[in-house]
Design a protein around this motif. Structure first.
Motif, PDB file in Angstrom:
ATOM      1  N   GLU A 103     -56.311 -14.539  21.490  1.00  0.00           N
ATOM      2  CA  GLU A 103     -57.485 -15.443  21.518  1.00  0.00           C
ATOM      3  C   GLU A 103     -58.212 -15.405  20.169  1.00  0.00           C
ATOM      4  O   GLU A 103     -58.619 -16.429  19.624  1.00  0.00           O
ATOM      5  CB  GLU A 103     -58.456 -15.018  22.622  1.00  0.00           C
ATOM      6  CG  GLU A 103     -57.958 -15.288  24.039  1.00  0.00           C
ATOM      7  CD  GLU A 103     -58.779 -14.594  25.121  1.00  0.00           C
ATOM      8  OE1 GLU A 103     -58.410 -14.695  26.305  1.00  0.00           O
ATOM      9  OE2 GLU A 103     -59.785 -13.928  24.797  1.00  0.00           O
TER      10      GLU A 103
ATOM     11  N   LYS B 117     -59.905   0.729  26.908  1.00  0.00           N
ATOM     12  CA  LYS B 117     -60.340  -0.144  25.803  1.00  0.00           C
ATOM     13  C   LYS B 117     -61.297   0.617  24.880  1.00  0.00           C
ATOM     14  O   LYS B 117     -61.812   0.058  23.916  1.00  0.00           O
ATOM     15  CB  LYS B 117     -61.056  -1.373  26.347  1.00  0.00           C
ATOM     16  CG  LYS B 117     -60.419  -2.014  27.573  1.00  0.00           C
ATOM     17  CD  LYS B 117     -59.248  -2.891  27.237  1.00  0.00           C
ATOM     18  CE  LYS B 117     -58.766  -3.642  28.471  1.00  0.00           C
ATOM     19  NZ  LYS B 117     -57.588  -4.451  28.211  1.00  0.00           N
TER      20      LYS B 117
ATOM     21  N   LYS C 273     -62.349 -21.311  26.536  1.00  0.00           N
ATOM     22  CA  LYS C 273     -62.381 -20.090  25.730  1.00  0.00           C
ATOM     23  C   LYS C 273     -61.726 -20.267  24.364  1.00  0.00           C
ATOM     24  O   LYS C 273     -62.067 -19.574  23.419  1.00  0.00           O
ATOM     25  CB  LYS C 273     -61.692 -18.960  26.492  1.00  0.00           C
ATOM     26  CG  LYS C 273     -61.684 -17.662  25.737  1.00  0.00           C
ATOM     27  CD  LYS C 273     -61.374 -16.502  26.622  1.00  0.00           C
ATOM     28  CE  LYS C 273     -62.476 -16.295  27.619  1.00  0.00           C
ATOM     29  NZ  LYS C 273     -62.093 -15.454  28.730  1.00  0.00           N
TER      30      LYS C 273
ATOM     31  N   ARG D  93     -62.814  -5.890  29.239  1.00  0.00           N
ATOM     32  CA  ARG D  93     -63.410  -5.277  30.431  1.00  0.00           C
ATOM     33  C   ARG D  93     -63.955  -3.909  30.024  1.00  0.00           C
ATOM     34  O   ARG D  93     -63.451  -3.272  29.100  1.00  0.00           O
ATOM     35  CB  ARG D  93     -62.357  -5.084  31.525  1.00  0.00           C
ATOM     36  CG  ARG D  93     -62.049  -6.330  32.304  1.00  0.00           C
ATOM     37  CD  ARG D  93     -60.992  -6.086  33.361  1.00  0.00           C
ATOM     38  NE  ARG D  93     -59.761  -5.574  32.792  1.00  0.00           N
ATOM     39  CZ  ARG D  93     -59.340  -4.312  32.872  1.00  0.00           C
ATOM     40  NH1 ARG D  93     -60.038  -3.420  33.542  1.00  0.00           N
ATOM     41  NH2 ARG D  93     -58.208  -3.934  32.311  1.00  0.00           N
TER      42      ARG D  93
HETATM   43  N1  UDP Z   1     -63.054 -11.613  28.961  1.00  0.00           N
HETATM   44  C1  UDP Z   1     -64.104 -12.482  29.190  1.00  0.00           C
HETATM   45  N2  UDP Z   1     -65.359 -12.020  29.074  1.00  0.00           N
HETATM   46  C2  UDP Z   1     -65.657 -10.771  28.702  1.00  0.00           C
HETATM   47  C3  UDP Z   1     -64.579  -9.871  28.471  1.00  0.00           C
HETATM   48  C4  UDP Z   1     -63.284 -10.327  28.610  1.00  0.00           C
HETATM   49  O1  UDP Z   1     -63.883 -13.653  29.496  1.00  0.00           O
HETATM   50  O2  UDP Z   1     -66.828 -10.430  28.599  1.00  0.00           O
HETATM   51  C5  UDP Z   1     -61.676 -12.122  29.046  1.00  0.00           C
HETATM   52  C6  UDP Z   1     -60.987 -12.138  27.714  1.00  0.00           C
HETATM   53  O3  UDP Z   1     -61.406 -13.248  26.944  1.00  0.00           O
HETATM   54  C7  UDP Z   1     -59.527 -12.188  28.130  1.00  0.00           C
HETATM   55  C8  UDP Z   1     -59.532 -11.359  29.403  1.00  0.00           C
HETATM   56  O4  UDP Z   1     -60.883 -11.313  29.861  1.00  0.00           O
HETATM   57  O5  UDP Z   1     -59.137 -13.504  28.397  1.00  0.00           O
HETATM   58  C9  UDP Z   1     -59.026  -9.963  29.176  1.00  0.00           C
HETATM   59  O6  UDP Z   1     -57.655  -9.977  29.074  1.00  0.00           O
HETATM   60  P1  UDP Z   1     -56.823  -8.878  28.307  1.00  0.00           P
HETATM   61  O7  UDP Z   1     -55.400  -9.235  28.465  1.00  0.00           O
HETATM   62  O8  UDP Z   1     -57.322  -8.767  26.899  1.00  0.00           O
HETATM   63  O9  UDP Z   1     -57.184  -7.498  29.014  1.00  0.00           O
HETATM   64  P2  UDP Z   1     -57.192  -7.042  30.557  1.00  0.00           P
HETATM   65  O10 UDP Z   1     -58.585  -7.197  31.034  1.00  0.00           O
HETATM   66  O11 UDP Z   1     -56.235  -7.906  31.311  1.00  0.00           O
HETATM   67  O12 UDP Z   1     -56.800  -5.604  30.504  1.00  0.00           O
END
Ligand code: UDP
Length: 411
Positions: free
Chosen positions: A330, A240, A205, A235
């Motif tokens: 990220e 969000k 990633k 998500r």
């Molecule tokens: N993510 C992903 N694909 C998607 C959406 C989110 O891989 O389509 C990943 C994103 O890159 C990050 C994680 O899911 O690594 C979300 O973590 P974050 O701490 O931003 O939010 P959380 O989902 O834990 O509330």
């Protein structure tokens, strides 16, 4: 039921390029003291969401440092997830919280089963978030140390939800929060620690994608690379605010008619609300060819997320509450400017002009993004400063050091 996730073993040495040789040396030293200790990370999903993302990097690296580390995931029935999602929402500030008797029974019963499968097998158990929290109370006290690591934004928690959960986390040896502002008053004692999550610069990633590959990947998703692109990666979750993102995009289109929007969202095993929100989004954007909705079910994986975070003109993170928001670091790591909610863990990661802009008022979203779209040179400089901040404070090696020090301190 408990399932174990099979992970790789990752050598720490290549991380010296980003974190410096001294930090890698420190990691080796602490890990040397902890050798032989059996550690278990316990959470509720192996994919989708920040905790799964973290464990996918932490566990292989800790194993690479010579530690005996396992990753267990609770697998439960719908009433379990219905309760834990509502609990999550209420802990983030939902005003109502109710528990149906069958949900509470499922919550405790699954955790009792988890406790039975881990009892006596580990020296340190790190439990992530509320889903597996009650497991601890079903294990008779022995030499093992238990850590509760909560990743959610507790800055405005619902009292009833906290009272419900707190009885299950009382008997832990340590409680870890992302920042002091999240620690509920009754939890402030010698067992409390605060440290923030972090990103893995070598994971698919976050590794540096050659520009041409990144372009091909986003073109494959239907994006025109000669027109501006705004992206949110999250998500599908009401905290969000994906519908709010669409509203901001529509407002911006009046001034930037070629603007495109990508909404990338993963579905997590423990999140029953994701599909409903996804369907609402799909209905809302119907007919607009310039909005691209992608998920882990239609081919959006780590590399694709990397490409969007790298190649977007601006990334938006329109969070209302945010435990940390790994997506912010990220994105900043890729030098892409980000406009994000001034909430939860986000201000740890970026500041105005350093990584992007923080937004507190609804009417400022479009103006901030418009500014970055209209001043690409400055946007690039702001993005670069964000990358430096991530390098300093939010790389996975720092997080592992914090975690190993915690373990060394309580064992
Ligand atoms: N993510 C992903 N694909 C998607 C959406 C989110 O891989 O389509 C990943 C994103 O890159 C990050 C994680 O899911 O690594 C979300 O973590 P974050 O701490 O931003 O939010 P959380 O989902 O834990 O509330």
């Amino acid at each position: 039921m408990l399932r174990f996730v099979d992970t790789a073993v990752q050598d720490a040495e290549p991380y010296a390029e980003f974190a410096g040789e001294a930090q890698i040396e420190r990691l080796r030293e602490i890990a040397g003291e902890l050798r032989g200790l059996r550690v278990l990370h316990l959470n509720a999903t192996p994919y989708g969401g920040g905790v799964a993302e973290l464990l996918n990097s932490i566990v292989p690296l800790e194993r690479g440092l010579g530690l005996d580390v396992a990753w267990g995931v609770i697998v439960a029935e719908p009433p379990f997830y219905a309760l834990t999602k509502r609990l999550h929402n209420a802990l983030q500030g939902d005003p109502t919280f109710e528990v149906a008797p069958e949900e509470q029974a499922a919550y405790l019963q699954h955790n009792r089963a988890v406790a039975e499968s881990v009892a006596g097998q580990f020296d340190v158990v790190i439990v992530h978030d509320p889903q597996p929290a009650p497991a601890r109370q079903f294990v008779a006290p022995d030499h093992a140390k238990w850590v509760w690591r909560v990743h959610i934004d507790l800055s405005a928690y619902n009292r009833a939800a906290w009272d419900f959960l707190s009885q299950h986390v009382e008997n832990y040896d340590a409680h870890v929060f992302t920042m002091p502002q999240f620690v509920p008053e009754p939890m402030r004692d010698g067992r409390t620690r605060c440290f923030a999550p972090a990103i893995d610069p070598l994971s698919p990633k976050n590794l540096v994608l050659p520009g041409e590959i990144a372009e091909r990947l986003i073109r494959w998703m239907g994006v025109h690379i000669d027109r501006p692109l705004l992206t949110q990666v999250s998500r599908f979750d009401r905290w969000k605010d994906p519908i709010g993102v669409i509203r901001v995009y529509r407002e911006l289109r009046q001034k930037h008619p070629g603007l495109q929007l990508a909404l990338l969202g993963s579905m997590a095993l423990d999140d029953p609300e994701g599909w409903n929100i996804y369907e609402t989004i799909v209905r809302d954007v119907e007919g607009d060819q310039d909005i691209h909705v992608g998920t882990n079910f239609n081919g959006v994986g780590n590399i694709e997320v990397n490409a969007f975070q790298s190649r977007s003109d601006v990334v938006i993170q329109k969070s209302i509450r945010e435990g940390f928001g790994l997506v912010v670091s990220e994105t900043a790591w890729k030098g892409t400017p980000i406009v994000a909610g001034h909430t939860g863990g986000i201000p740890l990661q970026i500041a105005d002009g350093e990584g992007g802009f923080l937004v507190s008022r609804e009417e400022d979203w479009a103006a901030r993004i418009d500014y970055l779209l209209s001043h690409p040179e400055e946007a690039r400089r702001i993005g670069e400063r964000g990358r430096e901040r991530v390098r300093r404070d939010f790389l996975i090696t720092r997080l592992i050091e914090d975690e190993l020090r915690l373990i060394a301190g309580i064992r």
